[in-house]
Write an enzyme that holds these catalytic residues in place. Structure first.
Site, short mmCIF file in Angstrom:
data_model
loop_
_atom_site.label_atom_id
_atom_site.label_comp_id
_atom_site.label_asym_id
_atom_site.label_seq_id
_atom_site.Cartn_x
_atom_site.Cartn_y
_atom_site.Cartn_z
N ARG A 98 0.69 -1.36 0.23
CA ARG A 98 -0.44 0.12 0.28
C ARG A 98 1.20 1.03 -0.17
O ARG A 98 2.09 0.93 0.58
CB ARG A 98 -0.99 0.01 1.03
N GLU B 231 -0.68 9.90 8.80
CA GLU B 231 1.20 9.29 9.08
C GLU B 231 0.75 9.35 10.41
O GLU B 231 0.96 9.67 10.93
CB GLU B 231 1.96 10.00 8.31
N HIS B 232 0.50 7.79 10.89
CA HIS B 232 1.45 7.63 12.57
C HIS B 232 0.32 8.03 13.21
O HIS B 232 0.53 8.92 14.38
CB HIS B 232 2.57 8.31 13.04
N ASP C 262 -2.65 5.84 12.40
CA ASP C 262 -3.67 4.73 12.99
C ASP C 262 -3.58 4.06 14.76
O ASP C 262 -4.79 3.56 14.71
CB ASP C 262 -3.77 3.94 11.65
N SER D 145 4.53 -1.68 3.12
CA SER D 145 3.80 -2.81 3.67
C SER D 145 3.58 -3.97 2.96
O SER D 145 2.90 -4.75 3.12
CB SER D 145 2.75 -2.10 4.09
N ASP E 8 -2.11 -0.94 7.30
CA ASP E 8 -1.35 -1.22 6.45
C ASP E 8 -1.99 -2.38 5.86
O ASP E 8 -2.83 -3.17 4.47
CB ASP E 8 0.02 -1.25 6.85
N TYR F 270 9.27 3.76 15.81
CA TYR F 270 8.75 3.15 15.53
C TYR F 270 7.73 2.93 17.16
O TYR F 270 7.08 3.60 17.58
CB TYR F 270 8.59 1.98 14.63
P1 ATP Z 1 6.92 -0.75 5.97
O1 ATP Z 1 6.42 -1.23 7.33
O2 ATP Z 1 8.05 0.61 6.38
O3 ATP Z 1 5.80 -0.13 4.89
P2 ATP Z 1 7.70 -3.07 5.20
O4 ATP Z 1 6.85 -3.30 5.30
O5 ATP Z 1 8.36 -3.34 3.36
O6 ATP Z 1 7.99 -1.28 5.04
P3 ATP Z 1 9.07 -4.64 7.09
O7 ATP Z 1 8.00 -4.06 7.75
O8 ATP Z 1 10.54 -4.14 8.00
O9 ATP Z 1 9.68 -3.35 6.11
O10 ATP Z 1 9.43 -5.76 6.85
C1 ATP Z 1 9.84 -5.76 5.75
C2 ATP Z 1 10.42 -7.95 5.86
O11 ATP Z 1 9.04 -8.89 5.16
C3 ATP Z 1 11.58 -8.29 5.70
O12 ATP Z 1 12.55 -7.97 5.84
C4 ATP Z 1 10.48 -10.29 5.10
O13 ATP Z 1 11.24 -10.94 6.72
C5 ATP Z 1 9.32 -9.88 5.15
N1 ATP Z 1 9.30 -9.61 3.08
C6 ATP Z 1 8.90 -8.54 3.00
N2 ATP Z 1 8.71 -9.23 1.06
C7 ATP Z 1 9.36 -10.34 1.04
C8 ATP Z 1 9.39 -11.25 0.39
N3 ATP Z 1 9.03 -11.25 -1.16
N4 ATP Z 1 9.83 -12.86 0.65
C9 ATP Z 1 9.97 -13.34 1.52
N5 ATP Z 1 9.52 -12.04 2.98
C10 ATP Z 1 9.95 -10.93 2.49
C1 GLA Z 2 4.01 1.82 9.55
C2 GLA Z 2 2.39 0.97 10.71
C3 GLA Z 2 1.12 1.73 10.22
C4 GLA Z 2 1.50 3.13 10.57
C5 GLA Z 2 2.37 3.36 9.14
C6 GLA Z 2 2.26 5.55 9.98
O1 GLA Z 2 3.41 1.01 8.59
O2 GLA Z 2 3.32 -0.48 9.97
O3 GLA Z 2 0.88 1.01 11.20
O4 GLA Z 2 1.57 3.43 11.19
O5 GLA Z 2 3.60 2.88 9.88
O6 GLA Z 2 1.15 6.04 9.35
MG MG Z 3 6.06 -3.41 7.44
#
Ligand code: ATP
Ligand code: GLA
Ligand code: MG
Length: 523
Positions: free
Chosen positions: A50, A56-57, A59, A165, A211, A267
């Site tokens: 998403r 932001e921040h 939820d 996410s 998310d 966070y």
């Molecule tokens: P944000 O939460 O800031 O939006 P994000 O969700 O991408 O970003 P994280 O919450 O740190 O970042 O999650 C990333 C983790 O999700 C990776 O370290 C991995 O463990 C898992 N992950 C994401 N994509 C994959 C994938 N394609 N295959 C396996 N694991 C994955």
């Molecule tokens: C991350 C969290 C969400 C939200 C955002 C900030 O993505 O997983 O729940 O808090 O940060 O808006």
């Molecule tokens: Mg994440």
């Protein structure tokens, strides 16, 4: 009850211009599955990443947010083992085995799976979906104990750790796969979101519910207005039809935002600060003990807000208040925080303990143990100011989207500028008040605005990751070029063509989770 749809055509999942490349990708997934496991998958579960447009921040303080699903997603191709006595085995492989190593584990016949949150392990995200789905199945079926075994091949196109996410996409796709493999054909969207919100926290980040909502609920082509009070609900939101359309461009900073490692100072600390701000405000205004609510640590600024209004305006259900009145309540609260939480330098444990009448060890046990934090001072003033003012911006953004359609080019331009100005205000607040930006994200925003963007801001958790920009259709190329020459070439001079393609994406609102029944060798 809306159920997660079962799809039979990729044209029902992706925007038209993505279907061809997605068909190649899905067929590659199926053929890799066959060469790995010697059979075709039974089904594929899919959940997208998403981008958050605004809100932001807030939820986890239970205020409304406006994200949308993107085209990038996580696919889990699954083949179900026949039910056997004893432990069931889960085999997990990844289309990118260099980055995500293959793993196998057993689910004991108690059905309980342990997650070691201290390990940075991709399979934890599957396990957290598995644990959540198992809990839900146990509630639905008295005799349910243990999930069946499965062979799984994962393919994710949401950049991992990039602020879009991928984690929620992974957990939602995992929980959905487990539900489906265990015979649930109509998985309730809301139940899936609720379980994914709680179970993702097992991985070590005390996140809110935006998310997972944005991954599961959306309909193709629409953004999503998510509310957490009086309970989780989501409404699909169409963008107004304008002579020059709303174009959101997403740009990666390529600064890795590892929320696990930084959780105690970024966070998870923000969640603690917001929770303590709610409790301290409640105490100051004679509203203690504050009723516990759906906030991740049991209390929220929204909980304080509604309790304050119940006392001062005798409104017992503030979720029914008009948007105008709700906004003026929030303005009033901004003034109250300014006056009653004056300490710019933050509040020490000792000070909070004195205000709340709670001994420090108890304060630490209740709010800083499950998700540990490292801080001497807690910036209650700044965090509460950001949350209340960001909640106002979401309402103003929604007002603008639903205002009478702009019929002239001038009116369209004014509308787009006003929307952009709100995004810019959010960025200022994230940078200066909530302190969740970083110099690279600030730089991307400054460059985009200079090249003609209406509004630019970080999206998602921040501290790296991604940015989102509202850009005039005719200026997308100019903005891209500014980033290429002045950001990417400067910071990453050896960037590959492939990485450049990943760096900047023009995003249309995508569709939420689905299950795809695989009938044969290809899609
Ligand atoms: P944000 O939460 O800031 O939006 P994000 O969700 O991408 O970003 P994280 O919450 O740190 O970042 O999650 C990333 C983790 O999700 C990776 O370290 C991995 O463990 C898992 N992950 C994401 N994509 C994959 C994938 N394609 N295959 C396996 N694991 C994955
Ligand atoms: C991350 C969290 C969400 C939200 C955002 C900030 O993505 O997983 O729940 O808090 O940060 O808006
Ligand atoms: Mg994440």
């Amino acid at each position: 009850m809306a159920a997660v749809p079962t799809k039979t055509s990729l044209a029902d999942i992706y925007p038209e211009d993505a279907v061809e490349s997605q068909t190649t990708r899905w067929n590659h997934l199926i053929s890799t599955f066959k060469s790995t496991y010697g059979k075709a998958p039974d089904f594929i579960s899919r959940s997208p990443g998403r981008v958050n447009i605004i809100g932001e921040h807030i939820d986890y303080s239970l205020y409304e947010v406006l994200p949308m699903a993107v085209t990038a997603d996580v696919l889990l191709a699954v083949s179900i083992h026949p039910q056997e006595p004893g432990p069931s085995t889960i085999s997990l492989t990844n289309i990118n085995p260099q980055k995500f190593e293959s793993k196998q584990f057993d689910i004991p016949d108690t059905g309980d799976v342990h997650i070691d949150a201290s390990a940075l392990e991709w399979t934890n995200y599957f396990k957290s979906g598995l644990v959540g789905a198992t809990d839900l199945l146990r509630k639905k079926r008295k005799d349910f104990k243990q999930s069946v075994g499965m062979d799984i091949l994962a393919d994710g196109t949401v950049p991992s750790g990039g602020g879009l996410s991928s984690s929620a996409a992974f957990v939602c796709a995992s929980a959905l796969a487990v539900m489906k493999a265990n015979g649930e054909h109509d998985v309730d969207k809301k139940a899936l979101v609720e379980l994914a919100i709680v179970s993702e926290r097992a991985v070590g980040v005390n996140s809110g519910g935006m998310d997972q909502s944005a991954s599961v609920f959306p309909l193709q082509g629409q953004a999503l207005y998510v509310s957490f009070v009086p309970q989780l609900s989501a409404r699909n939101v169409s963008f107004p039809q304008l002579s020059s359309p709303l174009v959101f461009v997403i740009a990666q900073s390529f600064v890795a935002a590892d929320k696990h490692t930084t959780g105690p100072v970024c966070y998870n600390l923000r969640v603690v600060e917001c929770t303590l701000a709610a409790l301290v405000l409640a105490k100051i205004f004679g509203l203690s003990p504050l009723k516990s609510d759906a906030g991740p640590l049991g209390y929220s600024l929204r909980g304080f807000h509604d309790t304050y209004i119940a006392k001062h305006a005798s409104i017992t259900d503030n979720s029914k208040t008009s948007k105008e009145d709700f906004q003026s309540q929030l303005h009033d609260l901004v003034g109250k925080v300014d006056a009653y939480l004056p300490q710019e330098e933050g509040y020490t444990r000792q000070q909070m303990s004195e205000i709340l009448g709670i001994p420090i060890p108890q304060l630490e046990k209740d709010f800083m143990t499950k998700f540990p934090v490292r801080a001497e001072r807690f910036k209650l003033r700044q965090r509460a100011l950001h949350v209340f003012s960001e909640a106002i911006r979401v309402l103003r953004f929604m007002d603008l989207l639903s205002s009478p359609p702009a019929t002239t080019p001038e009116a369209t331009e004014t509308l787009l500028k006003d929307l952009g100005a709100l995004l810019n205000e959010t960025q200022d607040s994230c940078r200066d008040v909530y302190e969740c930006s970083c110099p690279e994200l600030d730089e991307l925003c400054t460059l985009a605005r200079k090249a003609g963007a209406y509004g630019s801001r970080l999206t998602g958790a921040g501290w790296g990751g991604c940015s989102v920009h509202l850009v005039p259709e005719g200026k997308v190329d100019a903005v891209k070029e500014a980033w290429r020459t002045e950001y990417y070439m400067k910071h990453f001079p050896h960037m590959s063509e492939e990485k450049w393609k990943e760096a900047v994406v023009v995003s249309k609102p995508g569709s939420g989770s689905c299950v795809f029944e695989v009938k044969g060798e290809s899609v």
